[in-house]
Design a protein around this motif. Structure first.
Motif, mmCIF file in Angstrom:
data_model
loop_
_atom_site.group_PDB
_atom_site.id
_atom_site.type_symbol
_atom_site.label_atom_id
_atom_site.label_comp_id
_atom_site.label_asym_id
_atom_site.label_seq_id
_atom_site.Cartn_x
_atom_site.Cartn_y
_atom_site.Cartn_z
ATOM 1 N N VAL A 52 -9.647 -3.213 -1.240
ATOM 2 C CA VAL A 52 -8.818 -2.787 -2.398
ATOM 3 C C VAL A 52 -8.374 -1.336 -2.420
ATOM 4 O O VAL A 52 -6.999 -1.163 -2.670
ATOM 5 C CB VAL A 52 -9.659 -2.909 -3.619
ATOM 6 N N THR A 56 -4.218 -1.062 -2.244
ATOM 7 C CA THR A 56 -3.803 -0.236 -3.406
ATOM 8 C C THR A 56 -3.028 1.123 -3.167
ATOM 9 O O THR A 56 -2.063 1.391 -3.481
ATOM 10 C CB THR A 56 -5.001 -0.135 -4.545
ATOM 11 N N VAL A 107 -13.977 -2.546 -8.664
ATOM 12 C CA VAL A 107 -12.902 -2.711 -8.319
ATOM 13 C C VAL A 107 -11.654 -1.791 -8.813
ATOM 14 O O VAL A 107 -10.871 -1.456 -8.206
ATOM 15 C CB VAL A 107 -12.723 -4.264 -8.692
ATOM 16 N N ALA A 111 -9.526 0.556 -7.002
ATOM 17 C CA ALA A 111 -7.815 0.910 -7.165
ATOM 18 C C ALA A 111 -7.419 2.096 -7.702
ATOM 19 O O ALA A 111 -6.426 2.612 -7.221
ATOM 20 C CB ALA A 111 -7.461 -0.215 -8.116
ATOM 21 N N GLY A 114 -7.399 4.410 -4.411
ATOM 22 C CA GLY A 114 -6.162 3.802 -3.681
ATOM 23 C C GLY A 114 -4.948 4.511 -4.324
ATOM 24 O O GLY A 114 -4.196 5.017 -3.343
ATOM 25 N N PHE A 115 -4.863 4.567 -5.461
ATOM 26 C CA PHE A 115 -3.629 5.219 -6.000
ATOM 27 C C PHE A 115 -3.597 6.670 -6.137
ATOM 28 O O PHE A 115 -2.382 7.148 -5.977
ATOM 29 C CB PHE A 115 -3.445 4.462 -7.437
#
Length: 198
Positions: A52, A56, A107, A111, A114-115
């Motif tokens: 993820v 992401t 999760v 995310a 990731g962003f």
């Protein structure tokens, strides 16, 4: 080369990028161990959570490019500031996680990482080329990548050392503080600073 080396704004951008690269490499290295050993997440699920982060981050590189080009009228600094500050915030929240945390929240944090900690890379490259100008863009990118690579070499072993000496919560908190510090330093970077300005 001397002119690029004397460009302090490239060094400032590289400093924040080094911290974010170090955070990204640390997440790739230790996230699954943290999820399995501390949060009691099954290893296969932990691998999916790491995926993820990667997916992401991949999507965020396109998203942040669109935001920078269209919504911010070509400005790169706000995206880097959001990435640095966002990384600090999400890493801080990640450090607070305890066993029994809902998987959906894990999760969501993944995310967010990731962003923020992964999705900034394209903007950084464009920022370096714009700081140096067309004729010196490749040299500036080379310098910026070299500076940022130091973070990839230094931070993951340091995070592991902190995790061994204390715990993973302290290690993530250290990364959050580093990202916050790098973001504060980045506030002093000026977009489109003339090449050679000290």
């Amino acid at each position: 080369l001397r002119r690029v080396l004397a460009h302090r704004h490239i060094w400032i951008a590289g400093f924040l990028a080094g911290i974010l690269v170090g955070a990204q490499c640390s997440l790739i290295t230790y996230m699954m161990l943290y999820l399995r050993d501390v949060l009691s997440v099954p290893i296969v699920v932990a691998g999916m959570v790491l995926a993820v982060v990667q997916v992401t981050g991949l999507s965020a590189r396109i998203f942040w490019g669109f935001v920078s080009d269209r919504l911010l009228k070509g400005r790169r600094k706000p995206v880097m500031l959001l990435s640095g500050a966002g990384s600090a915030l999400v890493l801080f929240l990640f450090s607070l996680a305890q066993p029994g945390i809902p998987l959906a929240l894990v999760v969501l944090l993944a995310a967010g990482l990731g962003f923020t900690a992964v999705g900034w890379h394209g903007i950084f490259m464009v920022l370096l080329s714009e700081l140096a100008g067309v004729q010196m863009a490749a040299t500036a990118i080379g310098l910026g990548m070299t500076v940022s690579s130091v973070g990839a070499m230094v931070l993951p072993p340091l995070v592991g050392l902190i995790a061994d000496a204390a715990d993973y919560h302290t290690a993530w908190l250290f990364l959050a503080a580093a990202a916050a510090g790098g973001t504060v330093v980045f506030l002093f970077m000026r977009e489109a600073a003339p090449l050679g300005e000290r």
